[in-house]
Motif scaffolding. Structure first.
Motif, PDB file in Angstrom:
ATOM      1  N   TRP A  84      17.180 146.179 -44.153  1.00 39.36           N
ATOM      2  CA  TRP A  84      17.470 145.107 -43.450  1.00 39.36           C
ATOM      3  C   TRP A  84      16.649 144.313 -43.512  1.00 39.36           C
ATOM      4  N   SER A  86      15.600 140.440 -39.875  1.00 40.55           N
ATOM      5  CA  SER A  86      15.898 140.063 -38.527  1.00 40.55           C
ATOM      6  C   SER A  86      17.111 139.053 -38.435  1.00 40.55           C
ATOM      7  N   CYS A  91      23.300 142.741 -40.837  1.00 39.77           N
ATOM      8  CA  CYS A  91      22.192 143.930 -40.474  1.00 39.77           C
ATOM      9  C   CYS A  91      22.631 143.774 -38.854  1.00 39.77           C
ATOM     10  N   ARG A  92      22.678 142.973 -38.119  1.00 39.01           N
ATOM     11  CA  ARG A  92      22.600 142.553 -36.605  1.00 39.01           C
ATOM     12  C   ARG A  92      23.960 143.468 -36.607  1.00 39.01           C
ATOM     13  N   MET A  95      23.121 147.132 -36.954  1.00 41.87           N
ATOM     14  CA  MET A  95      22.533 147.781 -36.025  1.00 41.87           C
ATOM     15  C   MET A  95      22.569 148.869 -34.826  1.00 41.87           C
ATOM     16  N   GLN A  99      22.024 152.823 -34.030  1.00 37.00           N
ATOM     17  CA  GLN A  99      20.996 153.487 -33.260  1.00 37.00           C
ATOM     18  C   GLN A  99      22.107 154.572 -32.188  1.00 37.00           C
ATOM     19  N   ALA A 113      14.528 152.753 -41.579  1.00 35.81           N
ATOM     20  CA  ALA A 113      15.284 151.338 -41.793  1.00 35.81           C
ATOM     21  C   ALA A 113      13.973 150.755 -42.328  1.00 35.81           C
ATOM     22  N   ASN A 115      12.412 147.155 -43.190  1.00 34.25           N
ATOM     23  CA  ASN A 115      11.905 146.069 -42.892  1.00 34.25           C
ATOM     24  C   ASN A 115      11.243 145.371 -44.255  1.00 34.25           C
ATOM     25  N   LEU A 130      13.948 144.418 -33.389  1.00 32.96           N
ATOM     26  CA  LEU A 130      14.121 146.510 -32.777  1.00 32.96           C
ATOM     27  C   LEU A 130      14.365 145.919 -30.815  1.00 32.96           C
ATOM     28  N   TYR A 133      17.934 145.244 -29.866  1.00 33.14           N
ATOM     29  CA  TYR A 133      18.554 146.541 -30.344  1.00 33.14           C
ATOM     30  C   TYR A 133      18.680 148.035 -29.603  1.00 33.14           C
ATOM     31  N   ALA A 135      15.974 149.814 -31.033  1.00 31.03           N
ATOM     32  CA  ALA A 135      16.156 150.935 -32.371  1.00 31.03           C
ATOM     33  C   ALA A 135      14.542 152.121 -31.770  1.00 31.03           C
TER      34      ALA A 135
END
Length: 189
Positions: A84, A86, A91-92, A95, A99, A113, A115, A130, A133, A135
């Motif tokens: 993923w 940002s 991806c958003r 997420m 989670q 995950a 990045n 992160l 969300y 994470a």
């Protein structure tokens, strides 16, 4: 005297030939036995690759605390390996579902995950993402795209669903929903 020397040489050559034959035969039998044992030990081992049924390629990356982690560290648990960034809209979108799934199933499934750090503006945007969300799963940094290249993660998000033996069960390109994660992992093992 000449005949005597020739006789000694013939005996020596014959002795050497017999000795060489016995030693080579013994070595060949030992090598064949070792190869058979290795084949038997690896008979159930899957080929490393990216297709369903392949052993997922192992790799080492750093987590957000700078500690090195390997994919094989998670063997024994089901793994959602997710690539993923940002800036990635899909991806958003996935997420929050990742989670939520992790909070409910972290005793059975590990989310790793990765990045794709080289595509990010800076480290702060990753940290903010992160935090936004919430994470709490494992996040690794692929600074040079080496691992994302190995896993053909050219479209984000890309996810691999891996069973407890490290075998790839499925690959998903695009966002996974909570329901899809539940369904996929319930079908494993």
């Amino acid at each position: 005297m000449k005949n005597w020397i020739i006789g000694v040489l013939v005996v020596l050559v014959l002795g050497w030939a017999v000795w060489d034959f016995v030693i080579k035969d013994t070595e060949q039998k030992e090598n064949k036995s070792a190869q058979t044992e290795e084949t038997n030990n690896n008979e159930n081992a899957a080929e490393v690759g990216l297709e369903r049924g392949n052993q997922a390629p192992d790799f080492t990356l750093e987590n957000l605390d700078g500690e090195e982690m390997k994919l094989s560290d998670f063997q024994g648990k089901k793994v959602l390996l997710n690539f993923w960034a940002s800036w990635c809209g899909p991806c958003r979108a996935e997420m929050p579902d990742m989670q939520k799934y992790y909070e409910e199933y972290s005793d059975e499934v590990e989310i790793v995950a990765v990045n794709v750090r080289s595509t990010e503006r800076n480290d702060e945007v990753v940290d903010e993402f992160l935090e936004e969300y919430g994470a709490t799963f494992v996040v690794l940094s692929d600074v040079d795209n080496l691992v994302s290249d190995i896993f053909d993660a050219y479209q984000l998000p890309t996810s691999y669903l891996i069973n407890t033996d490290g075998i790839i069960e499925n690959r998903a390109i695009g966002p996974l929903t909570y329901d899809a994660m539940v369904r996929e992992f319930d079908n494993m093992d």
